[in-house]
Design a protein around this motif. Sequence first.
Motif, PDB file in Angstrom:
ATOM      1  N   LEU A 189       0.827  -1.208   0.000  1.00  0.00           N
ATOM      2  CA  LEU A 189       0.000   0.000   0.000  1.00  0.00           C
ATOM      3  C   LEU A 189       0.866   1.265   0.000  1.00  0.00           C
ATOM      4  O   LEU A 189       0.603   2.225  -0.737  1.00  0.00           O
ATOM      5  CB  LEU A 189      -0.917   0.006   1.225  1.00  0.00           C
ATOM      6  CG  LEU A 189      -2.112  -0.942   1.206  1.00  0.00           C
ATOM      7  CD1 LEU A 189      -2.692  -1.101   2.604  1.00  0.00           C
ATOM      8  CD2 LEU A 189      -3.173  -0.447   0.231  1.00  0.00           C
ATOM      9  N   LYS A 190       1.908   1.249   0.818  1.00  0.00           N
ATOM     10  CA  LYS A 190       2.792   2.413   0.890  1.00  0.00           C
ATOM     11  C   LYS A 190       3.478   2.663  -0.452  1.00  0.00           C
ATOM     12  O   LYS A 190       3.584   3.807  -0.906  1.00  0.00           O
ATOM     13  CB  LYS A 190       3.831   2.201   1.988  1.00  0.00           C
ATOM     14  CG  LYS A 190       4.771   3.388   2.153  1.00  0.00           C
ATOM     15  CD  LYS A 190       5.783   3.124   3.256  1.00  0.00           C
ATOM     16  CE  LYS A 190       6.779   4.280   3.353  1.00  0.00           C
ATOM     17  NZ  LYS A 190       7.796   4.029   4.404  1.00  0.00           N
ATOM     18  N   ALA A 191       3.936   1.580  -1.091  1.00  0.00           N
ATOM     19  CA  ALA A 191       4.606   1.717  -2.385  1.00  0.00           C
ATOM     20  C   ALA A 191       3.682   2.326  -3.436  1.00  0.00           C
ATOM     21  O   ALA A 191       4.076   3.201  -4.210  1.00  0.00           O
ATOM     22  CB  ALA A 191       5.126   0.362  -2.859  1.00  0.00           C
ATOM     23  N   LYS A 217       4.752  11.178  -4.224  1.00  0.00           N
ATOM     24  CA  LYS A 217       5.851  11.065  -3.266  1.00  0.00           C
ATOM     25  C   LYS A 217       5.690  12.019  -2.089  1.00  0.00           C
ATOM     26  O   LYS A 217       6.289  11.813  -1.035  1.00  0.00           O
ATOM     27  CB  LYS A 217       7.187  11.335  -3.963  1.00  0.00           C
ATOM     28  CG  LYS A 217       7.605  10.245  -4.932  1.00  0.00           C
ATOM     29  CD  LYS A 217       8.976  10.530  -5.517  1.00  0.00           C
ATOM     30  CE  LYS A 217       9.398   9.412  -6.467  1.00  0.00           C
ATOM     31  NZ  LYS A 217      10.731   9.660  -7.059  1.00  0.00           N
ATOM     32  N   GLN A 218       4.893  13.056  -2.277  1.00  0.00           N
ATOM     33  CA  GLN A 218       4.658  14.029  -1.214  1.00  0.00           C
ATOM     34  C   GLN A 218       3.279  13.864  -0.586  1.00  0.00           C
ATOM     35  O   GLN A 218       2.714  14.825  -0.052  1.00  0.00           O
ATOM     36  CB  GLN A 218       4.801  15.456  -1.784  1.00  0.00           C
ATOM     37  CG  GLN A 218       6.127  15.735  -2.458  1.00  0.00           C
ATOM     38  CD  GLN A 218       7.304  15.546  -1.527  1.00  0.00           C
ATOM     39  OE1 GLN A 218       7.228  15.886  -0.346  1.00  0.00           O
ATOM     40  NE2 GLN A 218       8.393  14.988  -2.040  1.00  0.00           N
ATOM     41  N   ALA A 219       2.740  12.655  -0.645  1.00  0.00           N
ATOM     42  CA  ALA A 219       1.423  12.414  -0.036  1.00  0.00           C
ATOM     43  C   ALA A 219       1.441  12.839   1.425  1.00  0.00           C
ATOM     44  O   ALA A 219       2.423  12.609   2.137  1.00  0.00           O
ATOM     45  CB  ALA A 219       1.059  10.937  -0.149  1.00  0.00           C
ATOM     46  N   ASN A 226      -3.060  11.377   4.754  1.00  0.00           N
ATOM     47  CA  ASN A 226      -3.480  10.574   3.615  1.00  0.00           C
ATOM     48  C   ASN A 226      -2.847   9.185   3.674  1.00  0.00           C
ATOM     49  O   ASN A 226      -3.501   8.162   3.440  1.00  0.00           O
ATOM     50  CB  ASN A 226      -3.075  11.299   2.335  1.00  0.00           C
ATOM     51  CG  ASN A 226      -3.648  10.683   1.064  1.00  0.00           C
ATOM     52  OD1 ASN A 226      -3.183  10.973  -0.029  1.00  0.00           O
ATOM     53  ND2 ASN A 226      -4.646   9.832   1.175  1.00  0.00           N
ATOM     54  N   LEU A 227      -1.559   9.144   4.018  1.00  0.00           N
ATOM     55  CA  LEU A 227      -0.858   7.866   4.148  1.00  0.00           C
ATOM     56  C   LEU A 227      -1.458   7.018   5.268  1.00  0.00           C
ATOM     57  O   LEU A 227      -1.670   5.813   5.100  1.00  0.00           O
ATOM     58  CB  LEU A 227       0.624   8.105   4.426  1.00  0.00           C
ATOM     59  CG  LEU A 227       1.551   8.252   3.223  1.00  0.00           C
ATOM     60  CD1 LEU A 227       2.949   8.642   3.681  1.00  0.00           C
ATOM     61  CD2 LEU A 227       1.606   6.955   2.425  1.00  0.00           C
TER      62      LEU A 227
END
Length: 388
Positions: A51-53, A60-62, A66-67
């Motif tokens: 999920l992180k990938a 890349k700046q999420a 949101n993450l």
Amino acid sequence: MSVTVLKFGGSSFLDPEDYRRVAEHLAERLAAGENKIVAVVSAMSGITANLKAVMLGINKQASPSNLDAALATGEMLSTYLLEAAVNRLGISVLSLNGYSLGIRTNSDFGRASIECVDPGPIKAALQKHDVVVAAGAQAVDQSGSLTFLGRNSSDLTAVIIASMLEEQTCEIYSDVPGVYTADPYLVPEAQLIPEIAYATIAQMSRHGAKVLHHRAVEYAEKHALTVVCKSLTSDGAVTGTIVTGHGDAHSVTVAQDAAVIWCASLAERDNILALLNRHDMSVICVEDKSRAGICITNDIDFAMRLAKVANTRSVSIESKTAVTELVAPVLHVHLEGDYERAIFLARQIHERMYPGSIGEPFGSRRAIPRSPFNSLLVRANNAPRNSQ
């Protein structure tokens, strides 16, 4: 109302069939006379990293919030799968996630800290159902936003729930039955520790031991909760270690992919160190010739975000493997650039601690177990598309 609280880690769910296996264990516990059960679950092994990938591949700046919301869906999926497996056995069951667990945190997304708890939602669910399946590692902040408690923190969720329900024990299930003097997959001679003190295992966890999350151990000690480490095998549940206020043992830990921040000066290192300490981060001060640095072994993404806030002129950031000798009250940390060399060193240290010891047949270290089904929801951006 008597409630049994159990937690099943990601290594318990390498295959969808494992959800049925865990459900059958819960059914056996109920049939044996246990009243109500809360089963806290982690994401299926490998899903969180997947999920992180995908998230960072999109942006890349999420934002941290949101993450957190995205990563929490791994545990949510796990709750729904176990709920389905338990329901299939004719048992009344309900799943709850971070929005409905009654756990409130601050807004430190990525590694939120507990502020208050409300046992009402879980107690209400237990009044109507025999089993409640709870999503681990997640809660909500005071504004209602989903927060992540940190990597491998489902242990913390389980301990919090047991304390909320005023239970005396919490059972933690993983791929090994308990706490060892070293990772038994890395050091075959590692010895099982039958009983260990909170402070000892918390220190081991802060320096790389994976069986229990250090914040879960510290929360358990604060609330006088006994943690029982177990493994679910083909022969049933095996108890390995009981975590209480007693028991000590020398140990060696290995933290792969530890982050070392080299700073331009001691003053800058102290600045970062003070900020990390305020957030109760696991840090080790290191020095190399003329450089001063900090080694971080847990919650690295969150720590790096804090380091940026400190606005220092760090010289460089390196990935190392930290091998730590824990001989209470003293610890010695060795940083190795080569992982195989780090394993060799850990085995040497353990041999000095326990000469001639013979461990259980865990064999050589396998890769971190990842389910072949971990792309059930998503796949990494570089994975090939199936033809339609």
